[in-house]
Every structure is written in structure tokens, then in C-alpha cells.
Design a protein around this motif. Structure first.
Motif, PDB file in Angstrom:
ATOM      1  N   GLN A  73       0.830  -1.212   0.000  1.00  0.00           N
ATOM      2  CA  GLN A  73       0.000   0.000   0.000  1.00  0.00           C
ATOM      3  C   GLN A  73       0.862   1.259   0.000  1.00  0.00           C
ATOM      4  O   GLN A  73       0.527   2.259  -0.644  1.00  0.00           O
ATOM      5  CB  GLN A  73      -0.927  -0.003   1.218  1.00  0.00           C
ATOM      6  CG  GLN A  73      -1.986  -1.087   1.203  1.00  0.00           C
ATOM      7  CD  GLN A  73      -2.970  -0.936   2.352  1.00  0.00           C
ATOM      8  OE1 GLN A  73      -3.319   0.175   2.746  1.00  0.00           O
ATOM      9  NE2 GLN A  73      -3.421  -2.065   2.891  1.00  0.00           N
ATOM     10  N   ALA A  77       0.977   4.197  -2.776  1.00  0.00           N
ATOM     11  CA  ALA A  77       0.844   5.605  -2.392  1.00  0.00           C
ATOM     12  C   ALA A  77       2.009   6.422  -2.931  1.00  0.00           C
ATOM     13  O   ALA A  77       1.828   7.562  -3.383  1.00  0.00           O
ATOM     14  CB  ALA A  77       0.771   5.725  -0.869  1.00  0.00           C
ATOM     15  N   ARG A  78       3.217   5.825  -2.906  1.00  0.00           N
ATOM     16  CA  ARG A  78       4.384   6.528  -3.467  1.00  0.00           C
ATOM     17  C   ARG A  78       4.206   6.761  -4.960  1.00  0.00           C
ATOM     18  O   ARG A  78       4.474   7.853  -5.482  1.00  0.00           O
ATOM     19  CB  ARG A  78       5.644   5.709  -3.186  1.00  0.00           C
ATOM     20  CG  ARG A  78       6.986   6.410  -3.501  1.00  0.00           C
ATOM     21  CD  ARG A  78       7.394   6.348  -4.973  1.00  0.00           C
ATOM     22  NE  ARG A  78       7.350   5.008  -5.511  1.00  0.00           N
ATOM     23  CZ  ARG A  78       8.363   4.136  -5.454  1.00  0.00           C
ATOM     24  NH1 ARG A  78       9.500   4.481  -4.884  1.00  0.00           N
ATOM     25  NH2 ARG A  78       8.235   2.926  -5.996  1.00  0.00           N
ATOM     26  N   ASP A  80       1.501   7.078  -6.527  1.00  0.00           N
ATOM     27  CA  ASP A  80       0.445   8.081  -6.730  1.00  0.00           C
ATOM     28  C   ASP A  80       0.826   9.439  -6.144  1.00  0.00           C
ATOM     29  O   ASP A  80       0.029  10.383  -6.220  1.00  0.00           O
ATOM     30  CB  ASP A  80      -0.866   7.610  -6.083  1.00  0.00           C
ATOM     31  CG  ASP A  80      -1.429   6.372  -6.779  1.00  0.00           C
ATOM     32  OD1 ASP A  80      -1.069   6.141  -7.947  1.00  0.00           O
ATOM     33  OD2 ASP A  80      -2.218   5.641  -6.137  1.00  0.00           O
ATOM     34  N   ALA A  82       0.962  10.267  -3.040  1.00  0.00           N
ATOM     35  CA  ALA A  82      -0.104  10.554  -2.080  1.00  0.00           C
ATOM     36  C   ALA A  82       0.363  11.556  -1.025  1.00  0.00           C
ATOM     37  O   ALA A  82       1.551  11.638  -0.696  1.00  0.00           O
ATOM     38  CB  ALA A  82      -0.566   9.265  -1.407  1.00  0.00           C
ATOM     39  N   PRO A  86      -1.132   5.553   3.715  1.00  0.00           N
ATOM     40  CA  PRO A  86      -2.460   4.921   3.743  1.00  0.00           C
ATOM     41  C   PRO A  86      -2.973   4.779   5.171  1.00  0.00           C
ATOM     42  O   PRO A  86      -2.195   4.595   6.115  1.00  0.00           O
ATOM     43  CB  PRO A  86      -2.202   3.554   3.095  1.00  0.00           C
ATOM     44  CG  PRO A  86      -0.994   3.762   2.241  1.00  0.00           C
ATOM     45  CD  PRO A  86      -0.145   4.757   2.978  1.00  0.00           C
TER      46      PRO A  86
END
Length: 213
Positions: A73, A77-78, A80, A82, A86
Motif C-alpha cells: 500500500q 501511495a508513493r 500516486d 499521495a 495509507p
């Protein structure tokens, strides 16, 4: 009652009204600001003598390994980019290691996720390696004086405390302005009023002009 007496009576009534009104707001604002004003006055002294007050930072470290499912996850996230870790990862960090990242924005790199976690009176950081899931956490605590000093400065205290400082400053302004108006209303019977007020203005101005270059 003749006209001059009526005017005098009306003037006395206005004066009594404003005295009562100003006294009311003066004591209300002083009561609400009392404890915080003492805190800010005391920390003003400690901040002014910060070089003479020794700090003894306490540093603690924690290490661990993020489960593979959670690491996946983090990698997503990296990819994306983010703004936070998460939610499942944040919950695991709190439950397993007692680390609260408080939705802090990570700094992403190909090798790791790095989170700076500043706080009043200390500092902390968390690093998660993206290839292995190994994590390292370091917490530095500088003591209660540093904590109170940071409250004074609003350093890393969050929006709620910053709003409190604004409200406290507004309360102090009400306290000072009502005090000034009360001084004006009593000045006729207290000859030292304006010389003392003038002293409070002139002294800091002289210090600035003479000693600050």
C-alpha cells in the motif's frame, strides 16, 4: 432642576454607564486571559534567556518491519504521490509501535518514505524503506521548558492552538484598551496617570533608539 443641573446629571449618568461598562469588560477579559497571560509572561523570560537555560534532550528510537501487505500500500501511495500514508499503515504504526503520524505528508523518494514529525518541545522522524519495509523512528524530547516555549511561539502546535493564541491576543487587546479608557476617566483625580503611561511608552522607544543598531 434647572438646565445646568440637568446637563450635569446627564453627564454623570453617562460617566457612570461607561465606567460600569468598561469595568465589566476589563474584569471579564482579565479573568479569561489571566492564566494564559502568566504563561506567556513566564515563557517570555525563558525565551529571553534560552542560552542560559541548559537543555538535556532525551532521544529514543524504535525499529520494526512493515508487513508486506501494508508495504504494498505504501508503494502504491508513493507511485500516486499521495499526500499521506495509507490509513491502514497509520493505524498499524499507532497500534504496534505507538507512532502517530497524524496524516503528516511524507517525502517520497525511490528508496524510502520519510516523515518529519515535529512537535512542541521536541522533534521526531520516521523512515520506511520501500524495498524491505524496514522502518526506523527517532523521537527527541527537550523537556517541559522547551515545550512551554514552543507553546509561546506557536511552533508545531497545530491550528487549534494557533486559533487560541489569536483569541487570547484579542482578549489582551480588550483588557488593554478598556484599561486605557479607565485610566483616562480616572486621570483627573490621579495626577501620576499620564506620566506613568508616558514612561511606559518612552522607555522602550529609548532602548530601541539607543541600543539597537
Amino acid at each position: 432642576m434647572d438646565v445646568p443641573q440637568q446637563l450635569s446629571h446627564a453627564s454623570q449618568q453617562r460617566r457612570a454607564f461607561w465606567l460600569r461598562y468598561l469595568h465589566q469588560w476589563h474584569w471579564i477579559s482579565s479573568a479569561m486571559c489571566l492564566v494564559a497571560m502568566m504563561l506567556f509572561a513566564a515563557t517570555g523570560i525563558t525565551l529571553n534567556h534560552a542560552a542560559q537555560i541548559e537543555a538535556h534532550p532525551a532521544i529514543s528510537n524504535k525499529t520494526g518491519t512493515l508487513p508486506s501487505a501494508l508495504l504494498d500500500q505504501v508503494i502504491v501511495a508513493r507511485n500516486d504521490d499521495a499526500a499521506t500514508l495509507p490509513e491502514a499503515v497509520r493505524d498499524w504504526l499507532v497500534e504496534e509501535l505507538g507512532i502517530d503520524t497524524a496524516k503528516q505528508a511524507p517525502e517520497w523518494s525511490p528508496e524510502e518514505a520519510y516523515l518529519a514529525l515535529p512537535r512542541p518541545g521536541g522533534d521526531a522522524w520516521l523512515r520506511i524503506e520501500l524495498d524491505s519495509g524496514a522502518l526506523e523512528y527517532e523521537l527527541t524530547e527537550r523537556g517541559w521548558i522547551a515545550y512551554l516555549n514552543d507553546l509561546h511561539k506557536g511552533r508545531n502546535t497545530g491550528s487549534a492552538w494557533n486559533w487560541f493564541i489569536d483569541a487570547f491576543a484579542a482578549g489582551c487587546l480588550i483588557f488593554c484598551v478598556t484599561g486605557l479608557l479607565l485610566l483616562k476617566m480616572h486621570a483627573a483625580n490621579r495626577s501620576a496617570t499620564w506620566p506613568l503611561v508616558g514612561y511606559g511608552v518612552v522607555l522602550p522607544v529609548l532602548l530601541i533608539v539607543i541600543f539597537m543598531h
